[in-house]
Design a protein around this motif. Structure first.
Motif, mmCIF file in Angstrom:
data_model
loop_
_atom_site.group_PDB
_atom_site.id
_atom_site.type_symbol
_atom_site.label_atom_id
_atom_site.label_comp_id
_atom_site.label_asym_id
_atom_site.label_seq_id
_atom_site.Cartn_x
_atom_site.Cartn_y
_atom_site.Cartn_z
ATOM 1 N N ALA A 19 0.825 -1.202 0.000
ATOM 2 C CA ALA A 19 0.000 0.000 0.000
ATOM 3 C C ALA A 19 0.861 1.256 0.000
ATOM 4 N N SER A 20 2.015 1.240 0.733
ATOM 5 C CA SER A 20 2.894 2.392 0.786
ATOM 6 C C SER A 20 3.487 2.689 -0.572
ATOM 7 N N VAL A 21 3.921 1.621 -1.256
ATOM 8 C CA VAL A 21 4.471 1.811 -2.590
ATOM 9 C C VAL A 21 3.416 2.394 -3.517
ATOM 10 N N SER A 330 -2.860 -7.734 -2.693
ATOM 11 C CA SER A 330 -1.970 -7.564 -3.841
ATOM 12 C C SER A 330 -1.977 -6.107 -4.257
ATOM 13 N N GLY A 331 -0.885 -5.672 -4.821
ATOM 14 C CA GLY A 331 -0.794 -4.287 -5.245
ATOM 15 C C GLY A 331 0.214 -4.120 -6.354
ATOM 16 N N ARG A 332 0.042 -3.088 -7.102
ATOM 17 C CA ARG A 332 0.936 -2.783 -8.214
ATOM 18 C C ARG A 332 1.122 -1.271 -8.272
ATOM 19 N N ALA A 333 2.351 -0.848 -8.538
ATOM 20 C CA ALA A 333 2.642 0.572 -8.653
ATOM 21 C C ALA A 333 3.575 0.799 -9.829
ATOM 22 N N GLN A 334 3.275 1.805 -10.623
ATOM 23 C CA GLN A 334 4.092 2.147 -11.773
ATOM 24 C C GLN A 334 5.086 3.216 -11.336
ATOM 25 N N SER A 340 7.263 -1.126 -13.372
ATOM 26 C CA SER A 340 6.272 -1.326 -12.322
ATOM 27 C C SER A 340 6.806 -2.297 -11.285
ATOM 28 N N VAL A 341 6.362 -2.107 -10.060
ATOM 29 C CA VAL A 341 6.631 -3.086 -9.010
ATOM 30 C C VAL A 341 5.293 -3.660 -8.560
ATOM 31 N N TYR A 342 5.315 -4.891 -8.111
ATOM 32 C CA TYR A 342 4.084 -5.520 -7.658
ATOM 33 C C TYR A 342 4.392 -6.447 -6.491
ATOM 34 N N GLY A 343 3.371 -6.746 -5.767
ATOM 35 C CA GLY A 343 3.530 -7.643 -4.632
ATOM 36 C C GLY A 343 2.238 -8.364 -4.317
ATOM 37 N N ARG A 344 2.377 -9.473 -3.645
ATOM 38 C CA ARG A 344 1.217 -10.266 -3.255
ATOM 39 C C ARG A 344 1.536 -10.965 -1.951
ATOM 40 N N ALA A 345 0.605 -10.959 -1.022
ATOM 41 C CA ALA A 345 0.776 -11.670 0.239
ATOM 42 C C ALA A 345 -0.530 -12.364 0.576
ATOM 43 N N GLN A 415 5.025 -12.758 -2.495
ATOM 44 C CA GLN A 415 5.645 -12.579 -3.805
ATOM 45 C C GLN A 415 5.939 -11.106 -4.019
ATOM 46 N N LEU A 416 7.148 -10.792 -4.492
ATOM 47 C CA LEU A 416 7.538 -9.440 -4.840
ATOM 48 C C LEU A 416 8.198 -9.475 -6.209
ATOM 49 N N GLY A 417 7.898 -8.495 -7.026
ATOM 50 C CA GLY A 417 8.465 -8.498 -8.363
ATOM 51 C C GLY A 417 8.567 -7.110 -8.952
#
Length: 1000
Positions: A19-21, A330-334, A340-345, A415-417
């Motif tokens: 969420a911060s990203v 999950s979240g994604r930020a451009q 872009s970075v994305y993550g999922r927990a 997951q982080l990518g």
């Protein structure tokens, strides 16, 4: 509790980081939209979703109108499913641990790869994915690739790939509530989920939490499962008073006599009245009319008969209770226009229970039931009425209560990518780097088990001390075993409460009984878990122009490491527990893989080639493994040593063809290698015991007489009994099962050929037809104990005789019975599978104007062949149309008719399975045909769902699965206890449900 709290904190921290990203990236400029996506079955990002392989799609709308509450039930009803995946509906007395697994094409859940958003999901040490760890609330759609994909995804993608796509770019909030129960008013399921999402120009995020609960159904609550089906059990038997049989009044059973000579019965010989043998005679059992208040004596016992058998079925669960808590973020930020970075927990907590009938004590001084049971009841035990040692005893621990097993499992996935794109000249390229950490841990506890070390003490020499006014274990009270109370095994269901015993000055009272149970009973605790660490990266893009378009490519790497363990209760691994002996599992695997994929559009928009495309892929895998394994698993020695081994380094290829001769017709074909690497459980799984139904070919009588001269000679030599055969007291024989650090990967080939036809003259109509063929060699398989016995004594294969141990009668062992004491069954790369068939689909959408819109969808699978070869050169056995522990129907079809108009919609689904036959083993119910086969008949059930969109942004849905209360077919011989298979709907009628979804 501490571990769970830490994992929850990590989950919240990961979600907060995402969420911060997202908040940071919202301050950036607007991003460039990329219109290329990665489709299931390929690593190359593309605009079109069609590939050379057949992919079925289940949309969120279809999921919501199905009425089911979990991913497993969605997948288990597709026509490619074989129904053998583990679930919480159990037809076996030992049941499930509460997990849910999907199996396609009859090849087992470990050969079906499960992905989430194109990435591997967490597995256990045996390579299985528990679908209950994936909350249905976050699933946007499900892609089912009905083809092998080892060159694309690596190991396990043999029978197919299930790719669950999660909800992204979701804006708003949604609350879901659901409740349902069976027609009989039990087995209720309830759940709630809440999902919230936001999407900006450069960021998006979704958070979801859900809870589901299902209540138990006991086997006694359904007529099918009221009595066990094995051993001449009969479906629907009732006693003279109209009550379901408890085995106390069942004297004879109509139908075919038991070919094994066990006699007619509806339950187990392990009963509350006991079954005792020794020098005094065989099979003595307490009379149900015995009066022990006038003293315990031999006249209170008589030869065992079927009226004293024990019906264990009613105590078992038919459907296990379970609770599941899921959280997903999950979240994604451009970050820039092109990066872009994305993550999922995700976090899942599941608790489930299993209930089994009380412990059967299976004591045999000869060791027929394992060395842990190799003791008797001492002749000078105060509760031994026979005056000599009881060398064999079977007794059901009804006073202790049913065995209750509980599992508490926690699963955490992170997951982080980072991914991006760039242009090089006029070429487009995309890239991605990602890492995953998957972890699951479970605690398994069990109540009302028996400590065999204490039981042995309690059945030894014992007496009564008048001064202390208590029963004691030992030769004298002064030398007694402290804390030990003699166990009244010959005392019947209530352990001799009120009985007067010679040498005692008072009767056995309730305090004595409590001390007996407290001493021999105990609760077991075991733990298990595994951790997956995955790193991968890829780059894809365009290379150069071809007549049909740009040559696309994708290349990359993947590194996967798994460490797993299974630590049974200490008494279990020491051989001191009444449950099956098992050793710990400890080991792990690691693989490094590199892949290359090419997509070559050769022609486009020319005569007979609106589109012609070739694709190819290659993947190189390099495996290593480390753990504790049995260096010589063929012997009875179960000691382990540390192994560092290389399970294999396979290279797998794939080729595909996509051809559109004209716009309405697509022809597709594929051929490729497939493989499955041995899991940590395959390589380093701890040896355990089981008691499968097995017929000893050396058994005295018809079986021994039917053997060849060579077979009889082998029996005589191995048993020490010449020319007479051996006695087989029970239909189950002890087997040792485990793993082998010498296993290599399974290898095979997959082929498909199909077409998709969308005629322009019939708007809304689409037809598809796909032929598939899977050939798998070097399959990891363990021979059944029956197969080993047959190979040794029927086929005279001495290589199999080494796996059989007997209580051989010799000069040094003059009391040897010749009976089989254990059969060692270890996994080999030996089996082969051949599976082929055709999948067909017809879809049609029709706009009827004022009458509404209609959608028709017919999906069917025809299985041409499903054959297994257990040993090279022996020939394949085809099981299509047979029941072999799970149904293998020739046809499986789903028909869906959907209508909607305005705020109303109705869906009708018909699910069918063709007839399957079951060879008679214990009991025949051949419906008067006289052909020695049971059969199910054509099976069809209908599901109804009605939905209404309310004006306040809500959807109300009610429905019933199995609308006409169709009963599942009765299967009596391979289901062991419950007389039906979980591939069919549960007995007792349909399932009503109601769902409410509120959008905000």
């Amino acid at each position: 509790k501490l571990t769970g709290a830490i994992k929850f904190a990590l989950f919240v921290g990961a979600a907060s980081s995402i969420a911060s990203v997202s908040a940071f990236a919202q301050e950036k400029d607007a991003a460039k939209t990329l219109d290329r996506v990665e489709v299931t079955g390929s690593r190359i990002k593309r605009v079109d979703a069609e590939t050379s392989q057949p992919v079925a799609v289940i949309t969120r709308a279809e999921i919501e109108k199905s009425g089911v509450t979990n991913v497993f039930d969605i997948l288990n009803n597709i026509t490619a499913s074989d129904g053998s995946g583990l679930s919480t509906v159990t037809t076996q007395t030992n049941g499930s641990d509460g997990s849910q697994r999907i199996s396609l094409r009859g090849l087992g859940s470990q050969r079906t790869l499960v992905l989430v958003d194109g990435k591997r999901w967490l597995t256990d040490v045996n390579g299985n994915v528990d679908l209950s760890t994936i909350p249905l609330a976050i699933v946007e759609r499900i892609d089912i690739l009905k083809d092998g994909a080892s060159a694309t995804y690596g190991s396990d993608a043999i029978a197919g790939v299930v790719n669950l796509i999660t909800r992204k770019n979701y804006e708003g909030a949604q609350l879901g509530l659901q409740y349902g129960q069976t027609t009989k008013g039990d087995g209720s399921e309830s759940g709630a989920d809440f999902t919230i999402g936001a999407a900006g120009e450069r960021t998006s995020g979704v958070f979801s939490m859900s809870f589901s609960q299902q209540d138990e159904i006991f086997a006694r609550d359904r007529l099918n499962s009221t009595v066990p089906s094995w051993g001449n059990g009969i479906y629907g038997y009732t006693d003279p008073n109209g009550n379901p049989s408890d085995c106390t009044t069942l004297l004879t059973v109509p139908g075919t006599p038991d070919p094994n000579g066990f006699g007619a019965f509806c339950g187990s010989a392990s009963n509350q009245y006991g079954l005792f043998s020794g020098a005094f005679g065989a099979s003595q059992s307490l009379k149900k009319t015995a009066n022990l208040t006038d003293g315990i004596q031999a006249s209170d016992y008589s030869t065992f008969d079927n009226t004293r058998r024990y019906n264990f079925a009613p105590i078992n669960y038919l459907k296990q209770p379970a609770e599941r808590y899921n959280m997903f973020a999950s979240g994604r930020a451009q970050i820039t226009d092109n990066v872009s970075v994305y993550g999922r927990a995700s976090y899942t907590k599941r608790t489930s229970s299993q209930q089994l009938a009380e412990v059967p004590l299976t004591i045999s001084k000869a060791g027929n039931n394992g060395p842990q049971w190799a003791f008797g009841v001492a002749a000078n035990s105060i509760f031994n009425p026979f005056g000599s040692e009881i060398t064999s005893a079977n007794y059901r621990m009804s006073a202790l209560g049913p065995r209750i097993n509980n599992e508490d499992r926690n699963a955490f996935a992170l997951q982080l990518g980072i991914e991006g794109s760039f242009d090089l000249g006029d070429r487009y390229f995309s890239w991605e780097l990602q890492g995953q950490r998957n972890d699951q841990q479970s605690t398994n506890s069990g109540d009302n088990y028996v400590n065999l070390f204490n039981l042995k003490n309690a059945l030894g020499q014992s007496g009564f001390d008048a001064t202390a006014n208590e029963f004691y274990c030992g030769a004298t009270y002064a030398t007694r075993i402290k804390g030990c109370t003699p166990f009244f095994i010959t005392g019947g269901p209530n352990l001799g409460l009120g009985a007067n015993v010679a040498g005692a000055t008072r009767a056995v009272n309730s305090a004595d009984i409590a001390k007996m149970l407290d001493y021999v009973g105990y609760s077991l605790v075991g733990t298990a878990g595994n951790t997956d660490t995955i790193f991968s990266g890829n780059i894809s893009g365009d290379l150069f122009e071809l007549p049909g378009g740009m040559l696309g490519f994708a290349t990359g790497f993947e590194v996967r490491k798994q460490d797993g363990y299974n630590t049974p209760d200490a008494l279990v691994s020491e051989g001191g527990s009444s449950t099956n002996f098992a050793l710990p599992t400890n080991g792990g695997t690691e693989v490094t893989e590199y892949f290359l994929e090419l997509r070559a559009p050769l022609l486009k928009d020319v005569f007979l080639a609106r589109e012609l495309e070739l694709s190819a892929a290659v993947r190189k895998s390099d495996y290593s493994a480390k753990g504790l394994g049995d260096a010589n698993p063929t012997d009875a020695d179960t000691s382990v040593t540390e192994f560092n081994t290389n399970p294999g380094s396979p290279t797998n290829l794939f080729f595909g063809l996509k051809w559109k001769p004209f716009n309405d017709l697509l022809i597709r074909a594929s051929a490729g290698d497939s493989f499955r690497a041995p899991s940590a459980g395959d390589l380093f799984g701890g040896t355990g015991e089981g008691f499968p139904s097995t017929q000893d070919r050396c058994r005295a009588g018809a079986r021994y007489a039917a053997l060849s001269a060579g077979g009889k000679a082998l029996c005589d030599a191995s048993s020490g009994l010449v020319g007479v055969g051996v006695v087989q007291p029970f239909g189950q024989i002890r087997g040792l099962f485990g793993s082998s650090p010498l296993l290599k990967p399974e290898s095979g080939t997959n082929k498909t050929l199909g077409l998709v036809y969308s005629p322009s003259f019939a708007d809304g109509l689409e037809l598809s037809l796909d032929y598939y063929e899977i050939d798998l060699e070097d399959a990891i398989s363990a021979f059944s104990t029956q197969f080993i016995v047959n190979q040794c004594y029927n086929n005279l294969d001495l290589g199999f005789c080494q796996f059989i141990s007997r209580d051989k009668k010799t000069i040094a062992n003059p009391t040897g019975t010749g009976q089989i004491t254990v059969i060692n069954s270890i996994p080999f790369n030996a089996a082969a599978f051949k599976v082929s068939g055709i999948d067909g689909s017809i879809g049609y959408r029709y706009d009827a104007g004022v009458a509404g819109n209609f959608r028709f969808q017919l999906d069917t699978s025809w299985i041409k062949e499903s054959a297994t070869e257990s040993l090279a050169g022996q020939g394949f056995t085809d099981v299509v149309g047979l029941y072999t522990g799970n149904p293998n129907p020739e046809y499986r079809t789903n028909l869906n008719i959907d209508w909607n108009k305005g705020d109303w919609s109705v869906s009708w689904t018909t699910r069918t399975m063709s007839d399957v036959y079951e060879n008679c083993f214990f009991y025949c119910n051949d419906q008067g045909e006289g052909n020695g086969e049971n059969h199910t008949g054509f099976y069809a059930v209908h599901d109804l769902n009605v939905r209404w969109k309310a004006p306040w942004d809500a959807t109300v849905s009610v429905g019933k699965r199995n609308a006409f209360d169709k009963e599942p077919p009765v299967l009596t011989n391979n289901t062991f206890a419950h007389s039906f298979d979980a591939s069919y709907d549960i007995p007792g009628g349909g399932y009503w449900y109601m769902q409410y979804r509120q959008d905000f």
